[in-house]
Design an enzyme around this catalytic site. Sequence first.
Site, PDB file in Angstrom:
ATOM      1  N   ARG A  57     -10.481  27.012 -20.394  1.00  0.00           N
ATOM      2  CA  ARG A  57     -10.323  25.864 -21.268  1.00  0.00           C
ATOM      3  C   ARG A  57     -11.688  25.264 -21.586  1.00  0.00           C
ATOM      4  O   ARG A  57     -12.655  25.485 -20.860  1.00  0.00           O
ATOM      5  CB  ARG A  57      -9.407  24.817 -20.638  1.00  0.00           C
ATOM      6  N   LEU A  58     -11.713  24.514 -22.669  1.00  0.00           N
ATOM      7  CA  LEU A  58     -12.882  23.733 -23.051  1.00  0.00           C
ATOM      8  C   LEU A  58     -12.341  22.385 -23.478  1.00  0.00           C
ATOM      9  O   LEU A  58     -11.521  22.301 -24.401  1.00  0.00           O
ATOM     10  CB  LEU A  58     -13.620  24.439 -24.196  1.00  0.00           C
ATOM     11  N   ASP A  59     -12.746  21.328 -22.790  1.00  0.00           N
ATOM     12  CA  ASP A  59     -12.178  20.005 -23.033  1.00  0.00           C
ATOM     13  C   ASP A  59     -12.279  19.598 -24.493  1.00  0.00           C
ATOM     14  O   ASP A  59     -13.175  20.039 -25.216  1.00  0.00           O
ATOM     15  CB  ASP A  59     -12.882  18.959 -22.165  1.00  0.00           C
ATOM     16  N   TRP A  60     -11.379  18.733 -24.917  1.00  0.00           N
ATOM     17  CA  TRP A  60     -11.323  18.312 -26.321  1.00  0.00           C
ATOM     18  C   TRP A  60     -12.638  17.679 -26.771  1.00  0.00           C
ATOM     19  O   TRP A  60     -13.027  17.815 -27.932  1.00  0.00           O
ATOM     20  CB  TRP A  60     -10.164  17.331 -26.539  1.00  0.00           C
ATOM     21  N   SER A 113     -15.592  18.508 -25.664  1.00  0.00           N
ATOM     22  CA  SER A 113     -16.687  19.466 -25.506  1.00  0.00           C
ATOM     23  C   SER A 113     -16.690  20.428 -26.681  1.00  0.00           C
ATOM     24  O   SER A 113     -15.693  20.585 -27.380  1.00  0.00           O
ATOM     25  CB  SER A 113     -16.544  20.238 -24.192  1.00  0.00           C
TER      26      SER A 113
END
Length: 205
Positions: A44-47, A49
């Site tokens: 995942r890649l945070d919103w 980031s």
Amino acid sequence: MTIDDRYIIFHKPYGVLSQFTQETPEHITLKDYIDVPDVYPVGRLDWDSEGLLLLTNNGQLQHHLSNPRFGHERTYWVQVERIPDLDAINKLQTGVQIQDYRTRPAKVRLLPENPPVGDRHPPIRFRKNVPTAWLEMTLTEGKNRQVRRMTAAVGFPTLRLIRVSIGNLSLNDLSLGQWRDLTPSEVKLLHDALSHKGIRKRLNR
């Protein structure tokens, strides 16, 4: 690996959820950018980031690349508030305590100049008379909001976070909001990296 396997690299903008399902009408998701069926993000890649997101329909590869047990390197450019001193960088390199967890050793260096990135929309918060700096951080684990928690733990809050590579895969000249299929050589590098960790046979069963 089969001929039907699909591997996509996406340059995720700020404010985009790393999923295809919209939870509320105002959410921007991968569906707004990628019209490819049955592919899912690796990790995942945070919103809030930006940067490299890998997607595939190879479920086993997705599982192994997401599993911290296999220690795949992920490199980030991190803009922080104020300029970290050697003590802070040493702590980030050797491991810091975040909540009930101590991070693994990481590769961390202060970049001598700003990296070649465009402006963020919306822009980061700037405080008058407070300088900012960029760190390059390479981690082999990806716990929830780990980079942000690490820099905050040593007194330098993260203002902007961009993932620039996963293993041998990097953004290079891929424009913000754009995606492309991995080249055959990139796919080979990906599977070769897995074979070095002793899991390629399982992926190809």
